[in-house]
Every structure is written in structure tokens, then in C-alpha cells.
Design a protein around this motif. Structure first.
Motif, PDB file in Angstrom:
ATOM      1  N   ASP A  38      61.032  55.064  23.370  1.00 17.52           N
ATOM      2  CA  ASP A  38      59.805  54.614  24.031  1.00 17.52           C
ATOM      3  C   ASP A  38      58.837  53.987  23.033  1.00 17.52           C
ATOM      4  O   ASP A  38      58.052  53.121  23.370  1.00 17.52           O
ATOM      5  CB  ASP A  38      59.137  55.758  24.800  1.00 17.52           C
ATOM      6  N   LEU A  39      58.928  54.394  21.782  1.00 14.86           N
ATOM      7  CA  LEU A  39      58.089  53.814  20.733  1.00 14.86           C
ATOM      8  C   LEU A  39      58.579  52.400  20.400  1.00 14.86           C
ATOM      9  O   LEU A  39      57.790  51.465  20.294  1.00 14.86           O
ATOM     10  CB  LEU A  39      58.134  54.703  19.493  1.00 14.86           C
ATOM     11  N   LEU A  40      59.893  52.227  20.276  1.00 14.44           N
ATOM     12  CA  LEU A  40      60.459  50.925  19.911  1.00 14.44           C
ATOM     13  C   LEU A  40      60.109  49.836  20.904  1.00 14.44           C
ATOM     14  O   LEU A  40      59.889  48.686  20.523  1.00 14.44           O
ATOM     15  CB  LEU A  40      61.980  51.021  19.795  1.00 14.44           C
ATOM     16  N   GLU A  41      60.046  50.168  22.184  1.00 19.34           N
ATOM     17  CA  GLU A  41      59.793  49.179  23.229  1.00 19.34           C
ATOM     18  C   GLU A  41      58.380  48.607  23.187  1.00 19.34           C
ATOM     19  O   GLU A  41      58.123  47.569  23.783  1.00 19.34           O
ATOM     20  CB  GLU A  41      60.062  49.780  24.605  1.00 19.34           C
ATOM     21  N   CYS A  42      57.473  49.303  22.506  1.00 13.41           N
ATOM     22  CA  CYS A  42      56.079  48.830  22.460  1.00 13.41           C
ATOM     23  C   CYS A  42      55.614  48.476  21.049  1.00 13.41           C
ATOM     24  O   CYS A  42      54.425  48.317  20.799  1.00 13.41           O
ATOM     25  CB  CYS A  42      55.156  49.863  23.090  1.00 13.41           C
ATOM     26  N   LEU A  43      56.560  48.354  20.123  1.00  9.27           N
ATOM     27  CA  LEU A  43      56.225  47.899  18.773  1.00  9.27           C
ATOM     28  C   LEU A  43      56.103  46.382  18.747  1.00  9.27           C
ATOM     29  O   LEU A  43      56.740  45.692  19.541  1.00  9.27           O
ATOM     30  CB  LEU A  43      57.319  48.303  17.781  1.00  9.27           C
ATOM     31  N   PHE A  44      55.295  45.884  17.843  1.00  9.39           N
ATOM     32  CA  PHE A  44      55.162  44.448  17.664  1.00  9.39           C
ATOM     33  C   PHE A  44      54.803  44.149  16.215  1.00  9.39           C
ATOM     34  O   PHE A  44      54.364  45.025  15.473  1.00  9.39           O
ATOM     35  CB  PHE A  44      54.121  43.849  18.618  1.00  9.39           C
ATOM     36  N   VAL A  45      55.020  42.911  15.824  1.00  9.96           N
ATOM     37  CA  VAL A  45      54.600  42.422  14.517  1.00  9.96           C
ATOM     38  C   VAL A  45      53.739  41.194  14.770  1.00  9.96           C
ATOM     39  O   VAL A  45      54.130  40.299  15.518  1.00  9.96           O
ATOM     40  CB  VAL A  45      55.808  42.053  13.622  1.00  9.96           C
ATOM     41  N   ILE A  46      52.549  41.187  14.170  1.00 11.05           N
ATOM     42  CA  ILE A  46      51.686  40.011  14.245  1.00 11.05           C
ATOM     43  C   ILE A  46      51.489  39.466  12.834  1.00 11.05           C
ATOM     44  O   ILE A  46      51.554  40.207  11.856  1.00 11.05           O
ATOM     45  CB  ILE A  46      50.328  40.307  14.920  1.00 11.05           C
ATOM     46  N   GLU A  47      51.266  38.160  12.781  1.00  3.59           N
ATOM     47  CA  GLU A  47      51.078  37.501  11.493  1.00  3.59           C
ATOM     48  C   GLU A  47      49.827  36.643  11.548  1.00  3.59           C
ATOM     49  O   GLU A  47      49.594  35.946  12.535  1.00  3.59           O
ATOM     50  CB  GLU A  47      52.290  36.624  11.170  1.00  3.59           C
ATOM     51  N   ARG A  48      49.043  36.710  10.503  1.00  3.95           N
ATOM     52  CA  ARG A  48      47.804  35.927  10.434  1.00  3.95           C
ATOM     53  C   ARG A  48      48.134  34.504  10.025  1.00  3.95           C
ATOM     54  O   ARG A  48      48.763  34.269   8.996  1.00  3.95           O
ATOM     55  CB  ARG A  48      46.848  36.549   9.433  1.00  3.95           C
ATOM     56  N   SER A  49      47.720  33.552  10.854  1.00  2.00           N
ATOM     57  CA  SER A  49      47.957  32.145  10.550  1.00  2.00           C
ATOM     58  C   SER A  49      46.855  31.637   9.620  1.00  2.00           C
ATOM     59  O   SER A  49      45.842  32.305   9.399  1.00  2.00           O
ATOM     60  CB  SER A  49      47.972  31.314  11.837  1.00  2.00           C
ATOM     61  N   GLU A  50      47.035  30.444   9.104  1.00  2.00           N
ATOM     62  CA  GLU A  50      46.030  29.844   8.217  1.00  2.00           C
ATOM     63  C   GLU A  50      44.706  29.614   8.937  1.00  2.00           C
ATOM     64  O   GLU A  50      43.649  29.589   8.323  1.00  2.00           O
ATOM     65  CB  GLU A  50      46.551  28.535   7.641  1.00  2.00           C
ATOM     66  N   GLY A  52      43.427  31.692  10.996  1.00  3.80           N
ATOM     67  CA  GLY A  52      42.826  32.992  11.280  1.00  3.80           C
ATOM     68  C   GLY A  52      43.274  33.615  12.591  1.00  3.80           C
ATOM     69  O   GLY A  52      42.719  34.616  13.014  1.00  3.80           O
ATOM     70  N   ARG A  53      44.268  33.032  13.257  1.00  6.31           N
ATOM     71  CA  ARG A  53      44.802  33.595  14.495  1.00  6.31           C
ATOM     72  C   ARG A  53      45.833  34.658  14.154  1.00  6.31           C
ATOM     73  O   ARG A  53      46.485  34.596  13.122  1.00  6.31           O
ATOM     74  CB  ARG A  53      45.440  32.490  15.343  1.00  6.31           C
ATOM     75  N   TRP A  54      46.005  35.661  15.025  1.00  4.79           N
ATOM     76  CA  TRP A  54      46.984  36.723  14.848  1.00  4.79           C
ATOM     77  C   TRP A  54      48.111  36.499  15.845  1.00  4.79           C
ATOM     78  O   TRP A  54      48.023  36.920  16.993  1.00  4.79           O
ATOM     79  CB  TRP A  54      46.340  38.095  15.031  1.00  4.79           C
ATOM     80  N   LEU A  55      49.167  35.819  15.413  1.00  2.00           N
ATOM     81  CA  LEU A  55      50.261  35.427  16.288  1.00  2.00           C
ATOM     82  C   LEU A  55      51.360  36.488  16.323  1.00  2.00           C
ATOM     83  O   LEU A  55      51.745  37.032  15.281  1.00  2.00           O
ATOM     84  CB  LEU A  55      50.863  34.102  15.821  1.00  2.00           C
ATOM     85  N   PHE A  56      51.857  36.763  17.538  1.00  2.00           N
ATOM     86  CA  PHE A  56      52.988  37.677  17.669  1.00  2.00           C
ATOM     87  C   PHE A  56      54.215  37.025  17.036  1.00  2.00           C
ATOM     88  O   PHE A  56      54.573  35.897  17.377  1.00  2.00           O
ATOM     89  CB  PHE A  56      53.295  37.961  19.152  1.00  2.00           C
ATOM     90  N   ARG A  57      54.864  37.718  16.124  1.00  2.00           N
ATOM     91  CA  ARG A  57      56.125  37.259  15.540  1.00  2.00           C
ATOM     92  C   ARG A  57      57.284  37.804  16.383  1.00  2.00           C
ATOM     93  O   ARG A  57      58.241  37.120  16.621  1.00  2.00           O
ATOM     94  CB  ARG A  57      56.267  37.727  14.093  1.00  2.00           C
ATOM     95  N   ASN A  58      57.183  39.049  16.772  1.00  2.00           N
ATOM     96  CA  ASN A  58      58.127  39.638  17.716  1.00  2.00           C
ATOM     97  C   ASN A  58      57.465  40.846  18.366  1.00  2.00           C
ATOM     98  O   ASN A  58      56.477  41.368  17.876  1.00  2.00           O
ATOM     99  CB  ASN A  58      59.475  39.991  17.066  1.00  2.00           C
ATOM    100  N   ALA A  59      58.028  41.240  19.513  1.00  2.48           N
ATOM    101  CA  ALA A  59      57.446  42.348  20.276  1.00  2.48           C
ATOM    102  C   ALA A  59      58.531  42.983  21.122  1.00  2.48           C
ATOM    103  O   ALA A  59      59.465  42.312  21.562  1.00  2.48           O
ATOM    104  CB  ALA A  59      56.311  41.843  21.167  1.00  2.48           C
ATOM    105  N   GLY A  60      58.388  44.289  21.369  1.00  2.02           N
ATOM    106  CA  GLY A  60      59.326  45.010  22.219  1.00  2.02           C
ATOM    107  C   GLY A  60      59.259  44.512  23.658  1.00  2.02           C
ATOM    108  O   GLY A  60      58.234  43.988  24.106  1.00  2.02           O
ATOM    109  N   ASN A  61      60.362  44.684  24.383  1.00  4.97           N
ATOM    110  CA  ASN A  61      60.440  44.206  25.771  1.00  4.97           C
ATOM    111  C   ASN A  61      59.382  44.829  26.666  1.00  4.97           C
ATOM    112  O   ASN A  61      58.792  44.160  27.506  1.00  4.97           O
ATOM    113  CB  ASN A  61      61.829  44.484  26.344  1.00  4.97           C
ATOM    114  N   ARG A  62      59.151  46.121  26.516  1.00 10.62           N
ATOM    115  CA  ARG A  62      58.169  46.811  27.371  1.00 10.62           C
ATOM    116  C   ARG A  62      56.775  46.220  27.180  1.00 10.62           C
ATOM    117  O   ARG A  62      56.022  46.061  28.128  1.00 10.62           O
ATOM    118  CB  ARG A  62      58.173  48.298  27.057  1.00 10.62           C
ATOM    119  N   LEU A  63      56.429  45.864  25.954  1.00  6.97           N
ATOM    120  CA  LEU A  63      55.113  45.279  25.698  1.00  6.97           C
ATOM    121  C   LEU A  63      54.967  43.940  26.415  1.00  6.97           C
ATOM    122  O   LEU A  63      53.938  43.670  27.030  1.00  6.97           O
ATOM    123  CB  LEU A  63      54.874  45.123  24.198  1.00  6.97           C
ATOM    124  N   GLY A  64      56.011  43.115  26.371  1.00  6.89           N
ATOM    125  CA  GLY A  64      55.982  41.849  27.093  1.00  6.89           C
ATOM    126  C   GLY A  64      55.815  42.050  28.590  1.00  6.89           C
ATOM    127  O   GLY A  64      55.082  41.320  29.260  1.00  6.89           O
TER     128      GLY A  64
END
Length: 182
Positions: A38-50, A52-64
Motif C-alpha cells: 500500500d505504501l508503494l502504490e502512493c510513492l512518487f519522485v518529483i524533480e525541480r526544473s530550472e 522552479g517547477r516540481w515535476l513528477f518523474r514517476n508515481a505509483g498507480n494508486r496516486l494517479g
């Protein structure tokens, strides 16, 4: 004042992050991610763009599913408005700069007005170059309600209820006494 109690998945994520950053070799005997599906399905990685935006790099299916869209390359801050957006941006920047985890509590609401309580945890991912800016954060979007009644409807509005910024390790100040006879 009562101590703050976080969701067990939040505690697991922070504990894993501490092991990963303090001693990466010690992780093999610790709890495995597969022990917490249940933890894995709601994990995500965000990356700061030049910009200053925080873009999702990947995300669990449940979060989507919870947010009602494919999240790849979507700005994490777009799910927040007004002061809440500003406060979340400040939390993400403080996590990035301090290289320590931060936690936020909020309510999420569907278009039909159904509300759920949630907890958002962000921790900096280790970077191979410590001198380089921290640009990626590992996050967990955790619903706190035991039986959320979303009926498949996505959460479209968020409101912050509490912020728990990174705990900074304080070093005692080196004070030097200088005497002058002038």
C-alpha cells in the motif's frame, strides 16, 4: 503539547530514508519495500526544473488514480492553489535545502464535496555529488481515513491543515570571548 503521530507508512518511509542516507549498506537486513504494497502504490519522485517547477518523474498507480490523471511531467504544485500552493512550495524548498524530510497534513476534496484527510511526506533522494543542488525528492501521498469514500472520484482540491518542516540538526555555537583593554 502531545507529540505528533504520523501514519505508519510515513514512519516506514522516514525510517527507510534514514537508513538509506546514513548507511546504504545496512538496508539489506531492514524492512523491504515489498512488505508494504500500500505504501508503494502512493510513492512518487518529483524533480525541480530550472524554472522552479516540481515535476513528477514517476508515481505509483494508486496516486494517479487518486488525483485522476497521468502524473508524468505534471507539476506537483498544480494540485494546490493560493496560499496552500505557496506553503507547499516553501516546504519542498526547505526539504531540498536542508536535505531532511518534511511532512504536511491536508484535506483533499472531490468535485462532489467528499473530503479525506491526507499526509504528504517528502524526503531528499541521495545525490551522487554532495556539492550539487538537491533536485529530486521522494514523496508519499497517504490517505489517513480508514475507509475513504471517494467512489472512484479524483481529488481535485487540497487544503493544508498542518506543516512539519524538516528538523534541523542544531550545532552548539562556537563562541569566542575576546577581551580588549582599549
Amino acid at each position: 503539547m502531545d507529540p505528533i503521530t504520523y501514519h505508519p507508512n510515513t514512519e516506514t518511509l522516514i525510517s527507510a530514508w534514514e537508513r538509506m542516507t546514513e548507511d546504504p549498506e545496512a538496508g539489506s537486513s531492514a524492512t523491504r519495500a515489498s512488505d508494504h504494497p500500500d505504501l508503494l502504490e502512493c510513492l512518487f519522485v518529483i524533480e525541480r526544473s530550472e524554472e522552479g517547477r516540481w515535476l513528477f518523474r514517476n508515481a505509483g498507480n494508486r496516486l494517479g488514480q487518486l488525483l485522476g490523471r497521468e502524473l508524468s511531467q505534471h507539476d506537483c504544485l498544480d494540485f494546490w492553489t493560493g496560499h496552500d500552493r505557496t506553503m507547499l512550495g516553501a516546504l519542498l524548498e526547505s526539504v531540498r535545502e536542508s536535505r531532511r524530510p518534511g511532512i504536511m497534513r491536508a484535506t483533499g476534496e472531490t468535485l462532489t464535496g467528499t473530503r479525506v484527510s491526507l499526509e504528504l511526506t517528502c524526503a531528499p533522494l541521495p545525490t551522487p555529488r554532495p556539492d550539487k543542488d538537491q533536485m529530486r525528492l521522494l514523496g508519499l501521498y497517504q490517505i489517513l481515513d480508514t475507509h475513504p469514500r471517494l467512489n472512484g472520484r479524483p481529488i481535485w482540491r487540497h487544503r493544508i491543515t498542518a506543516l512539519y518542516p524538516p528538523k534541523l540538526e542544531t550545532q552548539p555555537a562556537n563562541i569566542r570571548l575576546v577581551a580588549s583593554n582599549d
